[in-house]
Write a protein that holds these residues in place. Structure first.
Motif, PDB file in Angstrom:
ATOM      1  N   GLU A 449       0.791  -1.228   0.000  1.00 26.38           N
ATOM      2  CA  GLU A 449       0.000   0.000   0.000  1.00 26.38           C
ATOM      3  C   GLU A 449       0.829   1.287   0.000  1.00 26.38           C
ATOM      4  O   GLU A 449       0.414   2.284  -0.573  1.00 26.38           O
ATOM      5  N   GLU A 457       3.748   4.990  -8.455  1.00 23.27           N
ATOM      6  CA  GLU A 457       2.685   4.195  -9.032  1.00 23.27           C
ATOM      7  C   GLU A 457       1.321   4.559  -8.476  1.00 23.27           C
ATOM      8  O   GLU A 457       0.295   4.141  -9.012  1.00 23.27           O
ATOM      9  N   VAL A 458       1.287   5.332  -7.396  1.00 20.58           N
ATOM     10  CA  VAL A 458       0.032   5.735  -6.765  1.00 20.58           C
ATOM     11  C   VAL A 458       0.258   7.073  -6.076  1.00 20.58           C
ATOM     12  O   VAL A 458       1.385   7.380  -5.665  1.00 20.58           O
ATOM     13  N   ASP A 459      -0.789   7.892  -5.967  1.00 18.39           N
ATOM     14  CA  ASP A 459      -0.648   9.200  -5.326  1.00 18.39           C
ATOM     15  C   ASP A 459      -0.896   9.078  -3.828  1.00 18.39           C
ATOM     16  O   ASP A 459      -1.471   8.102  -3.337  1.00 18.39           O
ATOM     17  N   THR A 462      -4.575   8.626  -2.428  1.00 20.63           N
ATOM     18  CA  THR A 462      -5.107   7.265  -2.554  1.00 20.63           C
ATOM     19  C   THR A 462      -4.580   6.371  -1.442  1.00 20.63           C
ATOM     20  O   THR A 462      -5.323   5.570  -0.863  1.00 20.63           O
TER      21      THR A 462
END
Length: 744
Positions: A449, A457-459, A462
């Motif tokens: 996570e 790969e994710v902000d 999120t």
């Protein structure tokens, strides 16, 4: 709190373990995978706990606060009846590779390929550990190259060895000398000088050693730029009617912190029920925010030795505000409201973590997830007192009860922990209440996570929302509050730093000579007992010296009065070897001395701005630049009319306000005949000099400086010599074309 790897793979310490072949099953439970690495095949069962704490186990417990660097005792394997061997000690959370078959690399193996910042960071961590290790008689562990392992930026010790004799800081210096030849070129000369100071006894305490490394880290930190993003969130959870938690900054969208500003994030978990805990957590954040805003946190004011106590003081002020509210409302016992605290302040090249209670801070990097803070609960206190292993302490009643929090008692008995760490790689700091950290949810989910943030790969928003969802669905018994700080560290393309780090040697004060008995470390548990300081009795020898000094002072006073009456003090003063700034009038003999005010950096000098000092004149005294602010050593000279760029500002009560400048261009001197024809007369330069120099400066044979060199000047001299409304013509040499300071 265990993660999956640490529950299984252990390091075995004991006689005869090396002789056992791989595949041996020890005590019908521990499978030997390789030399001294075992895997617990029955982790669901509690390990064997020693009946008494031996001298070999005690240091691991008392150094529990340093578990970021040292392993913890998992359990023991008692010898078979009749056997001569001693118990085998099993260590968890040691530097064992994630797959469990091998150890993490040694510091020596990775040293030559590391950056200057990383090398200094490793040495800085060892310096931080020196004094607490010395108190527990395990400092020799820092002199064993095989025990010193590294995991990314962290120094990890394989085990602790008891000292056979007294270990000195000079021995650490000799040990470090092996790394000097392969040190990064930027710090090689500095490390050679530093280890010489250590082996020669010029550095007598670990505090002095840390100060030297701090200065070098600050210089090396200039080659990096840092981008910081913060996302916070709080939720009442599925079972609570109201939310007692609070966080700062309190906003839905993540925020990006400007490069010139420090980044602050706070998480508080309220105690005391409705109209109690939520009030305390909100009050704590408001007071702490105000206190931090009042701190001089500009890069020019970076001073870790003063910032740490300021953060502790701010925490105590917040505590007393809540405590006073409890007293005003006559709250007693369990009715008193309070709050836990975990606060992160990213400043310059470091992060400062302030902690009270059981809210936690985790440091996530590409190398792993590390719990940085230690809970202020009964179980942790039992371990730090050397009374129990952590795994055993957790089984005791009320093990999770807090031993301190904000607002419950007076600050006299409050001991907040402040830790600081240099940052030299991308990382995420997670601050959270126990609504998320309970049941090891962070250890369970960080890789899936949080780690993707570092891979872009994710902000961050999120990740925040996902962690709150995990807390509510996987735990769900409490409010949940989190703050995420994503710190991106990248080298500057036009890194403007000296080719070599140079730090002036520390001149030890009289009260600093000797051992490290006065050194302190913020990670130590000071909450276990409170000692009231009592005045020490004056020894007879000290009394004699005091009376002798008083007698001499009286005689000197009488002699001075007689000489003054004879007019011997009415002569004109002779020329001094060196004149300080011409702006400061000399006090008259009868003037009353005034205390030196604490300097306040309120100058209009802006960082990165261009300035020009003095009108060029061939016979004028050149401008002298110094190697360090407030110190005597001279770096070199430049002529009047030189154009500088402001690099940094520093100020201390003793040295005053100073600025670091970079030489952008030097003027072409005016010939003497043209100077005379123009009616110019050379005037002496008010060269920046330290206040009250202890000895005259030798101004002969001072080398001229060149474009691109960097040095220090006193701010008042810069202001007095600055050419007003200066405008650069064309592109200045040395790539010094940024903003122009036209308001001296």
């Amino acid at each position: 709190m265990q993660n999956a790897v640490a529950k299984h793979y252990l390091w075995a310490v004991g006689e005869g373990i090396e002789a056992l072949p791989s595949g041996t099953l020890i005590a019908d439970r521990y499978l030997l995978k390789s030399s001294k690495i075992v895997v617990d095949t029955r982790p669901e069962l509690l390990p064997e706990i020693p009946s008494e704490i031996s001298d070999q186990i005690a240091p691991y417990l008392k150094l529990f606060s340093y578990r970021l660097h040292i392993p913890q005792v998992y359990g023991v394997v008692s010898p078979v009846k009749g056997a001569k061997n001693k118990s085998i000690i099993l260590l968890e959370k040691g530097p064992i590779a994630p797959h469990g078959e091998t150890l993490m690399p040694t510091l020596t193996a990775l040293w030559s390929d590391a950056s200057a910042m990383r090398q200094l960071n490793w040495l800085w961590q060892m310096a931080q550990l020196w004094q607490p290790f010395s108190r527990q008689a395990v400092a020799s562990s820092l002199l064993d190259a095989d025990l010193l392992r590294v995991q990314g930026p962290f120094v990890r010790l394989l085990q602790l060895n008891l000292d056979g004799h007294n270990i000195s800081l000079a021995q650490l210096g000799y040990f470090w000398q092996q790394w000097v030849p392969t040190a990064h070129p930027r710090i090689q000369k500095f490390l050679r000088q530093l280890t010489h100071q250590m082996t020669a006894g010029e550095l007598r305490t670990s505090t002095q050693l840390i100060q030297q490394l701090d200065q070098a880290l600050s210089i090396c930190g200039r080659v990096y730029s840092r981008r910081i993003e913060i996302a916070t969130g709080t939720d009442a959870g599925p079972t609570r009617s109201h939310n007692e938690d609070a966080c700062y900054p309190n906003g839905t969208p993540p925020i990006r912190v400007p490069l010139t500003e420090p980044a602050l994030a706070v998480v508080c978990d309220g105690i005391g029920g409705q109209e109690g805990g939520e009030v305390a957590s909100s009050m704590a954040i408001e007071v702490l925010r105000q206190q931090v805003e009042q701190m001089p946190l500009h890069q020019a004011n970076w001073d870790p030795l003063s910032l740490v106590p300021k953060l502790k003081r701010a925490t105590c002020i917040a505590n007393d505000v809540i405590c006073q509210r409890n007293d005003d409302e006559n709250r007693q016992g369990r009715e008193r409201m309070g709050t836990t605290l975990v606060m992160a302040l990213a400043h310059v090249h470091e992060i400062y973590l302030t902690h009270l209670g059981d809210s936690r801070a985790y440091w996530i990097s590409s190398s792993g997830c590390h719990q940085v803070t230690v809970d202020d609960d009964v179980a942790s206190r039992q371990v730090r007192l050397g009374c129990a292993l952590y795994r055993d302490a957790l089984q005791q009643g009320a093990s999770g009860a807090l031993i301190q929090a904000l607002g419950i008692t007076s600050s006299v008995t409050l001991h907040p922990t402040v830790q600081r760490f240099p940052l030299d790689e991308d990382c995420v700091f997670l601050l959270c209440s126990d609504g998320l950290s309970d049941r090891d949810r962070v250890e369970q989910y960080w890789e899936t996570e949080i780690l993707p943030v570092l891979h872009r790969e994710v902000d961050l928003a999120t990740v925040r929302d996902r962690l709150i969802e995990i807390a509510n669905t996987q735990n769900g018994h409490d409010n949940v509050t989190i703050a995420l700080l994503y710190i991106e560290v990248t080298p500057k393309e036009d890194a403007d730093t000296p080719k070599e780090v140079s730090v002036a040697p520390i001149i030890p004060l009289k009260d600093e000579l000797g051992d490290d008995s006065s050194d302190t470390n913020d990670a130590e548990d000071s909450s276990m007992e409170t000692e009231i300081a009592r005045p020490r009795p004056v020894k007879p020898a000290v009394k004699k010296i005091w009376f002798l000094s008083l007698g001499i002072a009286v005689l000197l006073g009488i002699s001075g009065a007689l000489l003054y009456g004879l007019g011997l003090f009415n002569k004109k003063p002779e020329a001094q070897p060196i004149a300080t700034s011409t702006n400061s009038p000399s006090p008259s003999p009868t003037s009353t001395p005034t205390p030196t005010p604490i300097p306040s950096p309120t100058s209009t000098l802006k960082l990165q701005s261009l300035i020009q000092l003095g009108t060029p004149s061939v016979n004028s005294t050149p401008i002298i630049l110094f190697k360090e602010f407030g110190k005597i050593p001279i770096k070199g000279t430049v002529p009047l009319g030189t154009v500088f760029q402001i690099q940094e500002k520093q100020s201390t009560p003793k040295a005053g306000n100073w600025v670091e400048v970079k030489i952008c261009s030097t003027p072409t001197p005016t010939p003497p005949d043209e100077q005379a024809a123009n009616g110019e007369s050379p005037e002496p330069d008010s060269t920046a000099l330290p206040s009250n120099p202890s000895e005259p400066l030798d101004l002969t044979n001072i080398p001229p400086l060149e474009t691109g060199d960097v040095g220090w000047l006193r701010e008042e001299d810069v202001n007095s010599r600055m050419i007003p409304n200066f405008t650069p013509v064309g592109k200045q040499k040395g790539q010094c074309t940024l903003s122009v300071n036209s308001n001296p």
